[in-house]
Scaffold this motif. Structure first.
Motif, PDB file in Angstrom:
ATOM      1  N   HIS A  37       0.840  -1.206   0.000  1.00  0.00           N
ATOM      2  CA  HIS A  37       0.000   0.000   0.000  1.00  0.00           C
ATOM      3  C   HIS A  37       0.871   1.250   0.000  1.00  0.00           C
ATOM      4  CE1 HIS A  37      -3.664  -2.202   1.497  1.00  0.00           C
ATOM      5  NE2 HIS A  37      -2.732  -3.029   1.925  1.00  0.00           N
ATOM      6  N   HIS A 163      -2.630  -3.208  -3.455  1.00  0.00           N
ATOM      7  CA  HIS A 163      -4.023  -3.061  -3.010  1.00  0.00           C
ATOM      8  C   HIS A 163      -4.982  -2.919  -4.195  1.00  0.00           C
ATOM      9  CE1 HIS A 163      -6.802  -0.806   0.077  1.00  0.00           C
ATOM     10  NE2 HIS A 163      -7.312  -1.952  -0.317  1.00  0.00           N
ATOM     11  N   ARG A 171      -9.265   1.754  -4.981  1.00  0.00           N
ATOM     12  CA  ARG A 171      -7.857   1.831  -4.599  1.00  0.00           C
ATOM     13  C   ARG A 171      -6.955   1.731  -5.825  1.00  0.00           C
ATOM     14  NH1 ARG A 171      -9.929   3.726  -0.747  1.00  0.00           N
ATOM     15  NH2 ARG A 171     -10.062   2.792   1.336  1.00  0.00           N
ATOM     16  N   CYS A 174      -3.234   2.633  -5.342  1.00  0.00           N
ATOM     17  CA  CYS A 174      -2.533   2.060  -4.191  1.00  0.00           C
ATOM     18  C   CYS A 174      -1.918   0.728  -4.607  1.00  0.00           C
ATOM     19  CB  CYS A 174      -3.505   1.861  -3.022  1.00  0.00           C
ATOM     20  SG  CYS A 174      -2.698   1.298  -1.522  1.00  0.00           S
TER      21      CYS A 174
HETATM   22 ZN   LIG Z   1      -4.118   0.572   0.182  1.00  0.00          ZN
END
Ligand SMILES: [Zn+2]
Length: 242
Positions: A37, A163, A171, A174
């Motif tokens: 992340h 992610h 997301r 990410c």
């Molecule tokens: Zn994340």
């Protein structure tokens, strides 16, 4: 666990999780993947948020800051709240998540690593110190999971994911398109090549040394079978290889 890696962890991982940190049982699942992340916040805001009583939505096992310092919030034995299927499984692209299906939360079979940074500034790129720590942390997680769960997380792109592969809608950035998956996986592939069944064997160090020097081979499934009786053919192969 190899001794150098344990010494690295003892020295470099600071446990900062507290009674407010969100965690739950793995519901019988084993950690099968590592999810990376980007924090979208400074390390101090991450530590504050993951230890705050007002947070009942998220957490992570680890966070690596821009200087390479590593923080831990949740034991690997427990689930952190970082990779829930909030939008449903149709938002996942990870083959493992798709295979597990919607009724098994990815939190139950993952280990999460936050990296301090803002997508708008870095696109997921890490500092040199942060990358170095993240590589070693990934190695530590793989060894830890092997020791505790007897499961080896293969260092491949299927098992070391972002992610956005769990949730491509909410997301998408990410950890960011410049996140150095290849460098981390290349490092792991050249540093985690150990026989799966040698941990704790009396001759572990000797066998690894003999293998490195090319005197003996393992089996294609990644085991060494140190106590298996040796056939005449194998003895010939062992002593004639070098
Ligand atoms: Zn994340």
């Amino acid at each position: 666990m190899n001794k150098e890696l344990q010494a690295w962890a003892d020295k470099n991982i600071t446990f900062v999780g507290n009674s407010n940190t969100n965690r739950s049982s793995r519901r019988g699942q084993v950690p099968e993947m590592i999810v990376n992340h980007i924090s979208e916040g400074t390390i101090s805001s991450v530590i504050n948020w993951f230890t705050n009583e007002g947070n009942d939505v998220s957490s992570s096992h680890f966070a690596v800051d821009r200087e390479g310092k590593v923080y831990q919030f949740v034991d690997i034995e427990d689930s952190a709240w970082a990779n829930g299927l909030t939008g449903g499984i149709e938002n996942a692209t990870s083959s493992l998540v798709l295979k597990k299906g919607e009724s098994i939360s990815p939190n139950w079979y993952s280990v999460s690593v936050e990296h301090e940074g803002f997508y708008s500034e870095t696109k997921g790129e890490l500092t040199a110190a942060q990358l170095e720590s993240s590589k070693i942390l990934h190695h530590y997680i793989i060894e830890y999971v092997y020791d505790k769960f007897n499961f080896r997380i293969e260092p491949t792109r299927e098992r070391i994911i972002g992610h956005n592969e769990v949730n491509k809608i909410d997301r998408v950035n990410c950890p960011g398109e410049l996140f150095p998956f290849d460098e981390i996986i290349n490092y792991l592939q050249s540093n985690t090549e150990r026989f799966l069944d040698l941990h704790g064997h009396w001759a572990e160090d000797l066998i690894i040394k003999a293998h490195q020097e090319g005197w003996v081979k393992g089996y294609p499934d990644g085991t060494f079978r140190p106590d298996k009786p040796v056939t005449r053919a194998e003895v010939v192969a062992m002593i004639s290889e070098k």
